[in-house]
Write an enzyme that holds these catalytic residues in place. Sequence first.
Site: not given
Length: 433
Positions: A403-405
């Site tokens: 998850d790039h968050r």
Amino acid sequence: MSDQVFLLPDLGEGLTEADILSWRVGVGDTVTVDQVIVEVETAKAAVEVPVPFAGTVIALHGEPGETLRVGAPLISVGVLTPATTAAPPLGGPSADGPPADGPSGNVLIGYGTSADRPTRRRRAASPKAAAAPAQAPAREQAAPAVTRVISPVVRDLARERGLDLSTVRPSGVGGVIRRADVDAALAARTAPPVPERPAAGRSDVRIPLNGIRKAVADKLTTSRREIPEATTWVDVDATELLAARTAMNATLPDADRVSLLALLARLAVAALRRFPQLNSTVDADRRQIVQHGRVHLGIAAQTPRGLVVPVIADADSLTTVELARRLAETTALARDGALPPARLTGGTFTLNNYGVFGVDGSAPIINHPEAAILGIGRIIDRPWVVDGAIVVRKVAQVSLAFDHRVCDGGEAGGFLRLFADYVEDPVRALAHL
């Protein structure tokens, strides 16, 4: 006689509906308190449901394959009262045990419970029924009135092969049709199971998207909709890892031998200690990233019911042997459909061994609401450069979807590279185990 309607109970874990797999009783049957009447399939497991009161079955509210919401009518039972029969009431003492219409001994959310559980009693045959074998035509005895099939695998096999289960002679306890019964019926047939038709005349097959298939679809759709996902991968030389496993198992009793998947799980947990960003979830409502203090490791497992992800709680607190034991037990229960729903939720990071399907690589979908999933392909002989020379080594591809968050490529690549280094040099991992 008064009618009691038993509603589909709350099966826990936030489940709101269930699919009927098979009825264990039919209209006219006598049921006792806590007798299992139906097997249903939720989004997480197959569950046997007992009835909390005794009497005669009046109606079944649903057919196999039908989806019922929690709180919907499941079965109607006529309960005898002293005013309607001269015999002792069902709640009275009996030689079989405590009162038959007393409180239920099985805990169903929204229903009573008791420490006592009555012994099941078979319904007594009426004089008319007892005389039936001598008077009824032979064609009326070809099959039982209620076809009892517990296993979804047996049901699916019969459907795929075009076998009418009402024609199968059961050999299981209580008239249950087993896999061996279906196999015997198929072997005895002379006609092909599915008539051959010209290719142009074959019709479409519609498969209901419910039960575990619906749960998988909903979770993966949510993952792709809500998580900005990225994937990275690397090839690794697993030769030393395989050698280390062989040496380790040579020192252990057979019961404690460590599987390759367990060893990979141990290395993944060790790498997460250095990169806790991957052991996270996103609380979108509070706009927070939650880095979990413990690793609850999910293991993607293919079962006869479909893909499930059983969770090994506190995997980071287990030794390698303990983790191997827990992994073997958990995956076996998952394949048998015997895991309770609570053990299929709460994961913080997932390991997916897609190499068992004979494939080299994959871009796995994150198991929402987790932040990452580590995938491992098959380990095969490949040419590899060692000290400037090309040699044959045991090589596999590993991939990480994240998850790039919760992190950027630096942290994700750092985790994957560290895990790959542990695989290529297991001795290095000892410092973090």
